[in-house]
Design a protein around this motif. Sequence first.
Motif, short mmCIF file in Angstrom:
data_model
loop_
_atom_site.label_atom_id
_atom_site.label_comp_id
_atom_site.label_asym_id
_atom_site.label_seq_id
_atom_site.Cartn_x
_atom_site.Cartn_y
_atom_site.Cartn_z
N LEU A 59 7.85 -3.25 -5.11
CA LEU A 59 6.98 -3.73 -4.04
C LEU A 59 6.33 -2.56 -3.31
O LEU A 59 5.14 -2.62 -2.96
CB LEU A 59 7.78 -4.59 -3.05
CG LEU A 59 7.01 -5.16 -1.85
CD1 LEU A 59 5.80 -5.96 -2.30
CD2 LEU A 59 7.94 -6.02 -0.99
N ARG A 60 7.07 -1.50 -3.10
CA ARG A 60 6.46 -0.33 -2.44
C ARG A 60 5.36 0.27 -3.30
O ARG A 60 4.30 0.68 -2.79
CB ARG A 60 7.52 0.73 -2.13
CG ARG A 60 6.94 1.88 -1.29
CD ARG A 60 8.01 2.86 -0.87
NE ARG A 60 7.46 3.82 0.11
CZ ARG A 60 6.85 4.95 -0.21
NH1 ARG A 60 6.70 5.29 -1.48
NH2 ARG A 60 6.39 5.75 0.74
N GLU A 61 5.57 0.34 -4.60
CA GLU A 61 4.53 0.85 -5.49
C GLU A 61 3.28 -0.02 -5.42
O GLU A 61 2.16 0.49 -5.40
CB GLU A 61 5.06 0.92 -6.92
CG GLU A 61 6.10 2.01 -7.14
CD GLU A 61 6.75 1.91 -8.51
OE1 GLU A 61 6.28 1.10 -9.34
OE2 GLU A 61 7.72 2.65 -8.75
N GLU A 62 3.49 -1.33 -5.39
CA GLU A 62 2.36 -2.25 -5.28
C GLU A 62 1.62 -2.03 -3.95
O GLU A 62 0.39 -2.02 -3.91
CB GLU A 62 2.87 -3.69 -5.37
CG GLU A 62 1.78 -4.74 -5.49
CD GLU A 62 2.35 -6.13 -5.64
OE1 GLU A 62 1.56 -7.10 -5.56
OE2 GLU A 62 3.58 -6.27 -5.82
N MET A 64 1.64 0.79 -2.01
CA MET A 64 0.97 2.09 -2.01
C MET A 64 -0.29 2.07 -2.86
O MET A 64 -1.25 2.79 -2.59
CB MET A 64 1.93 3.17 -2.52
CG MET A 64 3.18 3.37 -1.66
SD MET A 64 2.83 3.82 0.05
CE MET A 64 2.26 5.50 -0.17
N GLY A 65 -0.31 1.18 -3.85
CA GLY A 65 -1.46 1.10 -4.74
C GLY A 65 -2.69 0.47 -4.13
O GLY A 65 -3.78 0.56 -4.72
N VAL A 66 -2.55 -0.18 -2.97
CA VAL A 66 -3.73 -0.79 -2.34
C VAL A 66 -4.19 -0.02 -1.11
O VAL A 66 -5.23 -0.36 -0.53
CB VAL A 66 -3.47 -2.27 -1.94
CG1 VAL A 66 -2.93 -3.08 -3.10
CG2 VAL A 66 -2.55 -2.37 -0.73
N LEU A 67 -3.45 1.02 -0.72
CA LEU A 67 -3.81 1.75 0.49
C LEU A 67 -4.99 2.68 0.22
O LEU A 67 -5.20 3.14 -0.90
CB LEU A 67 -2.62 2.55 1.00
CG LEU A 67 -1.42 1.72 1.47
CD1 LEU A 67 -0.31 2.64 1.94
CD2 LEU A 67 -1.81 0.75 2.57
N PRO A 68 -5.80 2.94 1.26
CA PRO A 68 -6.94 3.83 1.09
C PRO A 68 -6.49 5.18 0.53
O PRO A 68 -5.40 5.66 0.85
CB PRO A 68 -7.49 3.98 2.52
CG PRO A 68 -7.00 2.77 3.24
CD PRO A 68 -5.67 2.45 2.63
N PRO A 69 -7.32 5.75 -0.38
CA PRO A 69 -8.68 5.33 -0.76
C PRO A 69 -8.75 4.49 -2.02
O PRO A 69 -9.78 4.49 -2.70
CB PRO A 69 -9.37 6.68 -0.97
CG PRO A 69 -8.28 7.55 -1.56
CD PRO A 69 -7.01 7.11 -0.87
N THR A 73 -8.68 -5.36 -5.99
CA THR A 73 -9.30 -6.67 -6.15
C THR A 73 -8.72 -7.63 -5.13
O THR A 73 -7.65 -7.39 -4.55
CB THR A 73 -9.05 -7.22 -7.56
OG1 THR A 73 -7.64 -7.51 -7.70
CG2 THR A 73 -9.48 -6.22 -8.64
N LEU A 74 -9.41 -8.74 -4.93
CA LEU A 74 -8.87 -9.77 -4.04
C LEU A 74 -7.58 -10.35 -4.61
O LEU A 74 -6.70 -10.78 -3.84
CB LEU A 74 -9.91 -10.87 -3.84
CG LEU A 74 -11.10 -10.48 -2.95
CD1 LEU A 74 -12.10 -11.62 -2.88
CD2 LEU A 74 -10.64 -10.11 -1.54
N GLU A 75 -7.43 -10.36 -5.92
CA GLU A 75 -6.17 -10.80 -6.51
C GLU A 75 -5.04 -9.88 -6.08
O GLU A 75 -3.94 -10.36 -5.73
CB GLU A 75 -6.27 -10.82 -8.04
CG GLU A 75 -4.97 -11.26 -8.70
CD GLU A 75 -5.04 -11.25 -10.22
OE1 GLU A 75 -4.00 -11.53 -10.85
OE2 GLU A 75 -6.12 -10.95 -10.78
N ASP A 76 -5.28 -8.57 -6.08
CA ASP A 76 -4.26 -7.62 -5.61
C ASP A 76 -3.85 -7.93 -4.17
O ASP A 76 -2.66 -7.94 -3.84
CB ASP A 76 -4.81 -6.19 -5.66
CG ASP A 76 -5.13 -5.70 -7.07
OD1 ASP A 76 -4.46 -6.16 -8.01
OD2 ASP A 76 -6.05 -4.87 -7.21
N VAL A 77 -4.84 -8.17 -3.33
CA VAL A 77 -4.57 -8.42 -1.92
C VAL A 77 -3.79 -9.72 -1.75
O VAL A 77 -2.83 -9.79 -0.98
CB VAL A 77 -5.89 -8.46 -1.12
CG1 VAL A 77 -5.63 -8.88 0.32
CG2 VAL A 77 -6.57 -7.10 -1.15
#
Length: 402
Positions: A59-62, A64-69, A73-77
């Motif tokens: 979950l942490r990897e997921e 960290m993978g959406v944080l800037p920069p 995708t909206l699916e990720d969010v």
Amino acid sequence: MPGDTTPWTVIGLLSGTSCDAVDAAVGEFRFAPADGGGGEEEIVLRPRGLHTEPYPAGLREELMGVLPPARVTLEDVCRLDTALGRFFGTVAAGAVAGLPDGRADLVASHGQTVHHWVEGPRARGTLQLGGAAWIAEATGLPVVSDFRTRDIARGGQGAPLAAVLDELLLLDGSTGRGALNLGGIANLTTRDAHGAVIAYDLGPANALIDAVAAEASGGAERMDTDGARAARGRVDGVLLAELLAEPYYRLPPPKSTGKELFHAGYLRDRTAGRPVAADDLAATVTELTAELVAAACRGHGLTELVVSGGGVRNPVLMDRVRAAAAGTRVVGSEEHGLPAQAKEGYLFALLGFLTVHGLAGSVPSATGATVPSVLGSVTPGAGPLRLPGPRARRPVRLRIEN
């Protein structure tokens, strides 16, 4: 819901910008007459412990993978919002189960900030993930969430929200005390020369220190544990001067920032063509935070600085803050009744308690909003939502009762 004078047991959930764990601070809150009469009230907080759960690695990897920069995708969010909501619900339910009577009245969840949209001096929007409905389902309790948006809608920064707790607990009218939180971002609350409460983000604290450790270790290290890398390294004076030239630092408060600006790529850009050893880079960004704090202490004439947040666990950072801010007494928030690691969790518990009583949780002089705001949205729990009547007057202080 409790009655007018019955204590409320509130769970304050926080996942900060370091993204290492979710804290659940449990506290009992009640209103009481303030000393001096006149119909004024204070809030009495009895801390009942901190329940902390590290993020599962996946979950942490997921996250960290959406944080800037990063580009997502909206699916990720959508997937992350659900996963975080479920995890927050598990943490909150565990905190409730750990109480002697196994019951609570309210959850106040900050959620996980994934983007704080700032353009120059203005905050335009903010996004915290961790669906409140999942928390309500897991606990059966009403949940207050989305604390920042209303303040931004009224022209504020939506940050730092700590100003309300700091004002009620720490800023007793003097202009010589400040409250510093060393999270991913360092933020300060104090009073200006006219006695008005001001609060703003100084700049990075753990955000850049963590980024150095993660990059140097290929992701194996989440942070510079005990400041070990900084202790082995040497400050690069040329790089430090370049970092201190960041335009953000010259913006007047109110102002806010985040990992949208201060991330690993920020450091890569500033060391391109002149590689810096990882331990030296850790020492340099640690010194950067200390210099920013010291400059604020000098600028506001602070004689005492009350420090909280995950950064207090880094002895090298704390030693550098004390050395750079010589002349300012640096103490932990424990000296004023709140554990340094739990203070932000109790902040959001307090904000949730204020919200359900119809009381503003923002301080316009700190955030820059036009007017105070009752913060957040309320998600019902298992039963019908019954809120108490709004309080007639704002409380004048927060008192800790251990």
